[in-house]
Design a protein around this motif. Structure first.
Motif, mmCIF file in Angstrom:
data_model
loop_
_atom_site.group_PDB
_atom_site.id
_atom_site.type_symbol
_atom_site.label_atom_id
_atom_site.label_comp_id
_atom_site.label_asym_id
_atom_site.label_seq_id
_atom_site.Cartn_x
_atom_site.Cartn_y
_atom_site.Cartn_z
ATOM 1 N N VAL A 1 -3.544 -69.421 19.491
ATOM 2 C CA VAL A 1 -2.270 -69.687 18.733
ATOM 3 C C VAL A 1 -1.234 -68.534 19.504
ATOM 4 N N PHE A 2 -0.085 -69.174 19.581
ATOM 5 C CA PHE A 2 0.908 -68.226 20.123
ATOM 6 C C PHE A 2 2.003 -67.858 18.839
ATOM 7 N N VAL A 3 2.011 -66.361 18.909
ATOM 8 C CA VAL A 3 2.551 -65.791 17.904
ATOM 9 C C VAL A 3 3.941 -65.018 18.311
ATOM 10 N N CYS A 4 4.749 -64.453 17.465
ATOM 11 C CA CYS A 4 5.810 -63.728 17.677
ATOM 12 C C CYS A 4 5.328 -62.125 17.775
ATOM 13 N N LEU A 5 6.190 -61.439 18.321
ATOM 14 C CA LEU A 5 5.868 -60.190 18.320
ATOM 15 C C LEU A 5 5.571 -59.146 16.850
ATOM 16 N N ASN A 6 6.291 -59.845 15.871
ATOM 17 C CA ASN A 6 5.771 -59.240 14.590
ATOM 18 C C ASN A 6 4.468 -59.710 13.972
ATOM 19 N N CYS A 7 4.085 -60.832 14.237
ATOM 20 C CA CYS A 7 2.924 -61.462 13.653
ATOM 21 C C CYS A 7 1.845 -60.667 14.782
ATOM 22 N N SER A 8 2.242 -60.674 16.187
ATOM 23 C CA SER A 8 1.049 -60.192 17.085
ATOM 24 C C SER A 8 0.739 -58.797 16.374
ATOM 25 N N GLY A 9 1.469 -58.005 16.089
ATOM 26 C CA GLY A 9 1.144 -56.612 15.328
ATOM 27 C C GLY A 9 0.122 -56.688 14.236
ATOM 28 N N MET A 10 0.462 -57.729 13.430
ATOM 29 C CA MET A 10 -0.598 -57.919 12.362
ATOM 30 C C MET A 10 -1.889 -58.509 12.703
ATOM 31 N N HIS A 11 -1.834 -59.305 13.912
ATOM 32 C CA HIS A 11 -3.254 -59.782 14.489
ATOM 33 C C HIS A 11 -4.060 -58.582 15.031
ATOM 34 N N ARG A 12 -3.329 -57.545 15.510
ATOM 35 C CA ARG A 12 -4.025 -56.607 16.073
ATOM 36 C C ARG A 12 -4.911 -55.634 15.100
ATOM 37 N N VAL B 1 4.640 -57.726 4.403
ATOM 38 C CA VAL B 1 3.713 -57.911 3.445
ATOM 39 C C VAL B 1 3.268 -59.350 3.053
ATOM 40 N N LEU B 2 4.356 -60.092 2.934
ATOM 41 C CA LEU B 2 4.035 -61.488 2.722
ATOM 42 C C LEU B 2 3.223 -62.126 4.063
ATOM 43 N N LYS B 3 3.962 -61.946 5.361
ATOM 44 C CA LYS B 3 3.262 -62.045 6.574
ATOM 45 C C LYS B 3 1.796 -61.862 6.622
ATOM 46 N N ASP B 4 1.618 -60.660 6.232
ATOM 47 C CA ASP B 4 0.078 -59.876 6.477
ATOM 48 C C ASP B 4 -0.823 -60.733 5.473
ATOM 49 N N GLN B 5 -0.324 -60.812 4.108
ATOM 50 C CA GLN B 5 -0.958 -61.524 3.191
ATOM 51 C C GLN B 5 -1.311 -63.082 4.021
ATOM 52 N N TRP B 6 -0.684 -63.638 4.334
ATOM 53 C CA TRP B 6 -0.612 -65.135 4.845
ATOM 54 C C TRP B 6 -1.731 -65.062 6.088
ATOM 55 N N ILE B 7 -1.618 -64.110 6.873
ATOM 56 C CA ILE B 7 -2.322 -64.286 8.190
ATOM 57 C C ILE B 7 -3.750 -63.770 7.913
#
Length: 135
Positions: free
Chosen positions: A40-51, A105-111
Motif C-alpha cells: 500500500v501507498f501511505v502518507c508520511l504520518n501513516c508511514s510513522g504508524m506503520h513503522r 490516535v484515531l488513525k493508529d487505531q484504524w491501522i
C-alpha cells in the motif's frame, strides 16, 4: 536487474494511478511512502504508524529509498485498491474511517485494527463477524 532510476519511475507512475493517489489509510493526497510488505501507498504520518508495526508492515520512501526489483513488482501487483479488497473486505458500514485531518490516535487505531488484528478481512468466524454478516 532493473536500474534504480527505472524502479523509481515505476513507483512514481504507480502512485499517480487512481486508488494509489491517496493514502490507503487516511486518504491524504499524494502519498510519498509505501509499505512494501502490505503493498500500500501511505502518507508520511501513516508511514510513522506503520513503522510501529514492524512484524506486519515495513515502509520505504518512494522517492528517497532504494527499491529492489522484487519489491517494485509486488507494489505493481498489489496497490491500494487490491489491498483494500483484502484488508477492508468486511468493514461495518457504521465504522468510522479516519481522514487525514483526524487525530493520530484515531488513525493508529484504524491501522492496527486493519493490518495488525486483521479485523476487517472476514477471516475470523467469531460471534461479532456472524452478527455483522461478514464470515
Amino acid at each position: 536487474m532493473a536500474g534504480q532510476g527505472r524502479n523509481n519511475r515505476i513507483l512514481l507512475d504507480l502512485v499517480q494511478q487512481a486508488g494509489n493517489d491517496l493514502c490507503a489509510d487516511c486518504a491524504a493526497p499524494e502519498p510519498d511512502w509505501a509499505s512494501y510488505t502490505l503493498g500500500v501507498f501511505v502518507c508520511l504520518n501513516c508511514s510513522g504508524m506503520h513503522r510501529n508495526l514492524p512484524s506486519v508492515s515495513r515502509v520505504k520512501s518512494i522517492r528517497l529509498d532504494y527499491w529492489e526489483d522484487s519489491l517494485v513488482q509486488f507494489m505493481q501487483q498489489m496497490g491500494n485498491t487490491a489491498a483494500k479488497a483484502v484488508f477492508e473486505k468486511c468493514v461495518p458500514s457504521f465504522y468510522y474511517r479516519p481522514r487525514h485531518h483526524d487525530c493520530i490516535v484515531l488513525k493508529d487505531q484504524w491501522i492496527r485494527a486493519k493490518y495488525e488484528r486483521r479485523e476487517f478481512t472476514g477471516e475470523r468466524n467469531d460471534f461479532l463477524h456472524v452478527v455483522l454478516g461478514c464470515f
